[in-house]
Motif scaffolding. Structure first.
Motif, PDB file in Angstrom:
ATOM      1  N   VAL A  85     101.848  47.318  69.844  1.00 22.44           N
ATOM      2  CA  VAL A  85     100.610  47.941  70.316  1.00 22.44           C
ATOM      3  C   VAL A  85     100.744  49.457  70.279  1.00 22.44           C
ATOM      4  O   VAL A  85      99.824  50.171  69.854  1.00 22.44           O
ATOM      5  CB  VAL A  85     100.267  47.463  71.748  1.00 22.44           C
ATOM      6  N   ARG A  86     101.876  49.964  70.701  1.00 22.60           N
ATOM      7  CA  ARG A  86     102.103  51.417  70.699  1.00 22.60           C
ATOM      8  C   ARG A  86     102.113  51.958  69.266  1.00 22.60           C
ATOM      9  O   ARG A  86     101.633  53.073  69.019  1.00 22.60           O
ATOM     10  CB  ARG A  86     103.436  51.733  71.391  1.00 22.60           C
ATOM     11  N   GLU A  87     102.662  51.190  68.338  1.00 21.32           N
ATOM     12  CA  GLU A  87     102.652  51.609  66.931  1.00 21.32           C
ATOM     13  C   GLU A  87     101.215  51.654  66.400  1.00 21.32           C
ATOM     14  O   GLU A  87     100.844  52.563  65.654  1.00 21.32           O
ATOM     15  CB  GLU A  87     103.507  50.649  66.090  1.00 21.32           C
ATOM     16  N   LEU A  88     100.423  50.659  66.799  1.00 24.07           N
ATOM     17  CA  LEU A  88      99.010  50.656  66.411  1.00 24.07           C
ATOM     18  C   LEU A  88      98.292  51.878  66.970  1.00 24.07           C
ATOM     19  O   LEU A  88      97.480  52.507  66.276  1.00 24.07           O
ATOM     20  CB  LEU A  88      98.345  49.377  66.912  1.00 24.07           C
ATOM     21  N   MET A  89      98.583  52.240  68.197  1.00 20.75           N
ATOM     22  CA  MET A  89      97.943  53.406  68.808  1.00 20.75           C
ATOM     23  C   MET A  89      98.313  54.697  68.080  1.00 20.75           C
ATOM     24  O   MET A  89      97.474  55.584  67.901  1.00 20.75           O
ATOM     25  CB  MET A  89      98.333  53.483  70.291  1.00 20.75           C
ATOM     26  N   LYS A  90      99.576  54.794  67.630  1.00 22.63           N
ATOM     27  CA  LYS A  90      99.993  55.960  66.831  1.00 22.63           C
ATOM     28  C   LYS A  90      99.228  56.010  65.509  1.00 22.63           C
ATOM     29  O   LYS A  90      98.878  57.083  65.014  1.00 22.63           O
ATOM     30  CB  LYS A  90     101.500  55.913  66.572  1.00 22.63           C
ATOM     31  N   LEU A  91      98.982  54.820  64.951  1.00 21.98           N
ATOM     32  CA  LEU A  91      98.220  54.768  63.703  1.00 21.98           C
ATOM     33  C   LEU A  91      96.798  55.285  63.914  1.00 21.98           C
ATOM     34  O   LEU A  91      96.265  56.005  63.056  1.00 21.98           O
ATOM     35  CB  LEU A  91      98.190  53.332  63.174  1.00 21.98           C
ATOM     36  N   TYR A  92      96.184  54.942  65.056  1.00 26.32           N
ATOM     37  CA  TYR A  92      94.849  55.470  65.351  1.00 26.32           C
ATOM     38  C   TYR A  92      94.877  56.999  65.436  1.00 26.32           C
ATOM     39  O   TYR A  92      93.943  57.669  64.980  1.00 26.32           O
ATOM     40  CB  TYR A  92      94.316  54.888  66.656  1.00 26.32           C
ATOM     41  N   ASP A  93      95.947  57.560  66.007  1.00 21.31           N
ATOM     42  CA  ASP A  93      96.094  59.020  66.068  1.00 21.31           C
ATOM     43  C   ASP A  93      96.145  59.614  64.666  1.00 21.31           C
ATOM     44  O   ASP A  93      95.497  60.629  64.375  1.00 21.31           O
ATOM     45  CB  ASP A  93      97.361  59.393  66.838  1.00 21.31           C
ATOM     46  N   GLN A  94      96.927  58.980  63.785  1.00 23.73           N
ATOM     47  CA  GLN A  94      97.060  59.472  62.408  1.00 23.73           C
ATOM     48  C   GLN A  94      95.744  59.338  61.645  1.00 23.73           C
ATOM     49  O   GLN A  94      95.377  60.208  60.844  1.00 23.73           O
ATOM     50  CB  GLN A  94      98.170  58.700  61.701  1.00 23.73           C
ATOM     51  N   PHE A  95      95.066  58.248  61.909  1.00 17.62           N
ATOM     52  CA  PHE A  95      93.757  58.028  61.282  1.00 17.62           C
ATOM     53  C   PHE A  95      92.818  59.180  61.629  1.00 17.62           C
ATOM     54  O   PHE A  95      92.155  59.758  60.748  1.00 17.62           O
ATOM     55  CB  PHE A  95      93.203  56.692  61.782  1.00 17.62           C
ATOM     56  N   TYR A  96      92.754  59.531  62.911  1.00 15.59           N
ATOM     57  CA  TYR A  96      91.881  60.611  63.348  1.00 15.59           C
ATOM     58  C   TYR A  96      92.325  61.956  62.777  1.00 15.59           C
ATOM     59  O   TYR A  96      91.496  62.774  62.362  1.00 15.59           O
ATOM     60  CB  TYR A  96      91.853  60.681  64.872  1.00 15.59           C
ATOM     61  N   LYS A  97      93.629  62.168  62.705  1.00 17.77           N
ATOM     62  CA  LYS A  97      94.168  63.432  62.185  1.00 17.77           C
ATOM     63  C   LYS A  97      93.767  63.641  60.725  1.00 17.77           C
ATOM     64  O   LYS A  97      93.393  64.747  60.322  1.00 17.77           O
ATOM     65  CB  LYS A  97      95.692  63.444  62.322  1.00 17.77           C
ATOM     66  N   ASN A  98      93.833  62.582  59.934  1.00 13.25           N
ATOM     67  CA  ASN A  98      93.594  62.704  58.500  1.00 13.25           C
ATOM     68  C   ASN A  98      92.153  62.417  58.084  1.00 13.25           C
ATOM     69  O   ASN A  98      91.702  62.920  57.055  1.00 13.25           O
ATOM     70  CB  ASN A  98      94.544  61.780  57.739  1.00 13.25           C
ATOM     71  N   PHE A  99      91.434  61.617  58.873  1.00 14.05           N
ATOM     72  CA  PHE A  99      90.034  61.306  58.576  1.00 14.05           C
ATOM     73  C   PHE A  99      89.216  61.352  59.868  1.00 14.05           C
ATOM     74  O   PHE A  99      88.718  60.327  60.347  1.00 14.05           O
ATOM     75  CB  PHE A  99      89.921  59.923  57.932  1.00 14.05           C
ATOM     76  N   PRO A 100      89.073  62.537  60.450  1.00 15.76           N
ATOM     77  CA  PRO A 100      88.408  62.650  61.760  1.00 15.76           C
ATOM     78  C   PRO A 100      86.976  62.121  61.782  1.00 15.76           C
ATOM     79  O   PRO A 100      86.540  61.573  62.800  1.00 15.76           O
ATOM     80  CB  PRO A 100      88.444  64.159  62.051  1.00 15.76           C
ATOM     81  N   GLU A 101      86.253  62.257  60.688  1.00 19.46           N
ATOM     82  CA  GLU A 101      84.870  61.774  60.663  1.00 19.46           C
ATOM     83  C   GLU A 101      84.785  60.256  60.695  1.00 19.46           C
ATOM     84  O   GLU A 101      83.778  59.693  61.118  1.00 19.46           O
ATOM     85  CB  GLU A 101      84.155  62.303  59.418  1.00 19.46           C
ATOM     86  N   ASN A 102      85.840  59.594  60.235  1.00 22.15           N
ATOM     87  CA  ASN A 102      85.843  58.131  60.185  1.00 22.15           C
ATOM     88  C   ASN A 102      86.478  57.485  61.414  1.00 22.15           C
ATOM     89  O   ASN A 102      86.458  56.265  61.544  1.00 22.15           O
ATOM     90  CB  ASN A 102      86.594  57.645  58.942  1.00 22.15           C
ATOM     91  N   ALA A 103      87.068  58.298  62.263  1.00 21.45           N
ATOM     92  CA  ALA A 103      87.798  57.734  63.414  1.00 21.45           C
ATOM     93  C   ALA A 103      87.489  58.501  64.696  1.00 21.45           C
ATOM     94  O   ALA A 103      88.369  58.737  65.519  1.00 21.45           O
ATOM     95  CB  ALA A 103      89.293  57.747  63.130  1.00 21.45           C
ATOM     96  N   GLN A 104      86.222  58.864  64.884  1.00 19.92           N
ATOM     97  CA  GLN A 104      85.850  59.650  66.062  1.00 19.92           C
ATOM     98  C   GLN A 104      86.094  58.895  67.369  1.00 19.92           C
ATOM     99  O   GLN A 104      86.320  59.500  68.409  1.00 19.92           O
ATOM    100  CB  GLN A 104      84.375  60.046  65.962  1.00 19.92           C
ATOM    101  N   ASP A 105      86.062  57.564  67.299  1.00 23.15           N
ATOM    102  CA  ASP A 105      86.256  56.752  68.507  1.00 23.15           C
ATOM    103  C   ASP A 105      87.690  56.254  68.643  1.00 23.15           C
ATOM    104  O   ASP A 105      87.943  55.230  69.270  1.00 23.15           O
ATOM    105  CB  ASP A 105      85.299  55.560  68.488  1.00 23.15           C
ATOM    106  N   PHE A 106      88.654  57.005  68.076  1.00 27.37           N
ATOM    107  CA  PHE A 106      90.046  56.539  68.057  1.00 27.37           C
ATOM    108  C   PHE A 106      90.620  56.331  69.460  1.00 27.37           C
ATOM    109  O   PHE A 106      91.401  55.409  69.689  1.00 27.37           O
ATOM    110  CB  PHE A 106      90.926  57.503  67.245  1.00 27.37           C
ATOM    111  N   GLU A 107      90.212  57.149  70.426  1.00 23.50           N
ATOM    112  CA  GLU A 107      90.735  56.984  71.789  1.00 23.50           C
ATOM    113  C   GLU A 107      90.183  55.711  72.443  1.00 23.50           C
ATOM    114  O   GLU A 107      90.889  55.038  73.200  1.00 23.50           O
ATOM    115  CB  GLU A 107      90.401  58.219  72.627  1.00 23.50           C
ATOM    116  N   ILE A 108      88.935  55.390  72.131  1.00 22.53           N
ATOM    117  CA  ILE A 108      88.356  54.148  72.642  1.00 22.53           C
ATOM    118  C   ILE A 108      89.079  52.952  72.035  1.00 22.53           C
ATOM    119  O   ILE A 108      89.374  51.978  72.726  1.00 22.53           O
ATOM    120  CB  ILE A 108      86.846  54.105  72.328  1.00 22.53           C
TER     121      ILE A 108
END
Length: 425
Positions: A85-108
């Motif tokens: 789960v923690r690895e998945l959460m890090k992936l959401y962080d990376q997703f937002y870092k590299n594609f912020p427009e596609n992952a605006q709800d990454f914290e949710i």
């Protein structure tokens, strides 16, 4: 020197091209594994791509989410599950870092990863929801996500969190309630999900979201928001179920209507007028709401409500509005049934003699039967009406004796209808 420089440039370009080729190869490899749901073997080539080509494509992250979801589902111990789960959460962080427009709800998404997998980290979940909804509430489309955010908020409030006052609690409830109602309009296919979420929010907040607290909150804040139609409508929607008799509901309804005349604003003012025993105003604003309504089924329902609820014992008006409802929606079974019942209930009052009374019951039967031309599925309901009034209606021999077979007969009083008798023997 110039030759050396060109050599270095070519070497760098060669390394870059090699990396692109390597990434393409690895992408093809892991996607082949994913196509047959072989998540375990897909992970290694996917990790190479995620590390070396983090901006290659959005699919690098959506594919990675699938891989980690599989890893979470197949974890053998709670510790391994939380690690994934923690690895998945890090992936959401990376997703937002590299594609912020596609992952605006990454914290949710991160908060829900913790919730869905039973990770006991309430403060972390609450913080992620708070930040996520503050930035990207408009990206949320899942009722379960909204419910879990409010559940987390409610738990903080109950625990005595000093940062969450009763006023802030009401504001949060109103915000999420409004979000769900917006989603209901935008995505009708998920209406059951959103309605269930609205009920769940109402259930867990019933100790706080009551008439006294709502009235106090909206009275205190109405002056500052009297030009904010969204705020006014949100408040009216919360007050409507049980608090529409409160003075604040009428005040908000009037302000909302004055800002903009619409289907909703007219309806709110109609409800407020009715609760304040202003029947003429209620009829006027319900009529306006129906006139402005563009959805034909909703328009028919509004006319049905006006006729059946606002004109007690006024048969001409009941007929007028039920006829409007039927004209718009000929399948509106309950409009035919109500009209038939109304005619039958007028038989004793309007019938000058036994024949006329029976003729009115015949009219009631014929009125109920009309819906069958448009809605055959109503047969069972119609049969019950026919059975109820046929025994009191005119028999064939009575019609024949009155020489009305194949003819019409005018019923006076305030019914003012003509009944046609069949020529069939």
């Amino acid at each position: 020197m110039r030759v050396l420089f060109l050599t270095i440039v070519l070497l760098i370009q060669g390394i870059g091209n090699a990396q692109k080729i390597d990434c393409s190869i690895q992408i093809n490899e892991y996607q082949e594994f994913l196509s047959v749901r072989n998540f375990a073997d897909a992970k290694s080539p996917w990790e190479f791509v995620a590390k070396n080509c983090p901006k290659q494509s959005v699919s690098v992250y959506t594919d990675g989410i699938q891989i980690y979801q599989y890893q979470i589902e197949t974890a053998s111990t709670p510790e391994d599950k939380e690690k994934s789960v923690r690895e998945l959460m890090k992936l959401y962080d990376q997703f937002y870092k590299n594609f912020p427009e596609n992952a605006q709800d990454f914290e949710i998404k991160k908060a829900m990863a913790l919730v869905d997998n039973g990770i006991d980290s309430k403060d972390e979940i609450f913080a992620l929801f708070e930040n996520g909804f503050a930035k990207a509430a408009d990206k949320v489309t899942e009722g379960n996500t909204i419910f879990n955010y409010f559940k987390s908020y409610n738990e903080k409030f109950i625990a005595g969190d000093k940062k969450i006052s009763t006023e802030k609690y009401i504001e949060k409830y109103a915000q999420l309630n409004q979000l769900l109602n917006t989603l209901l309009v935008a995505n009708a296919s998920k209406s059951d999900e959103y309605q269930a979420t609205l009920k769940s929010l109402k259930s867990i907040s019933k100790e706080v979201i009551n008439c006294d607290n709502l009235s106090e909150y909206y009275e205190k804040n109405s002056a500052a928001n009297d030009q904010n139609q969204q705020w006014l409508e949100s408040g009216l929607e919360l007050l409507k179920p049980k608090c529409s008799n409160k003075p604040i509901f009428l005040a908000l309804a009037q302000k909302n209507y004055d800002l903009k005349k619409s289907v909703k604003s007219a309806e709110y003012l109609a409800i407020a007028s009715l609760k304040n025993r202003k029947s003429d105003d209620a009829r006027k604003y319900y009529e306006e709401s129906a006139t402005l309504e563009e959805n034909q089924i909703e328009k028919a329902q509004k006319y049905y409500y006006i006729g059946t609820s606002l004109y007690n014992n006024n048969l001409p008006k009941i007929k007028e509005y039920l006829s409007k409802s039927i004209a718009i929606d000929p399948k509106n079974t309950k409009a035919y049934v109500f009209l038939a019942e109304t005619y039958a209930n007028s038989a004793e009052r309007c019938g000058k003699n036994d024949f006329e009374k029976k003729a009115i019951y015949s009219l009631a039967v014929q009125t109920a039967k009309k819906v069958l031309f448009h809605e055959p599925k109503s047969a069972r309901i119609v049969e019950s009406i026919v059975a109820k009034y046929n025994a009191k209606a005119l028999a064939k021999d009575e019609i024949s004796k009155a020489k009305l077979t194949g003819k019409s007969y005018k019923i006076e009083c305030d019914i003012n209808e003509t009944i046609e008798f069949s020529s069939a023997k």
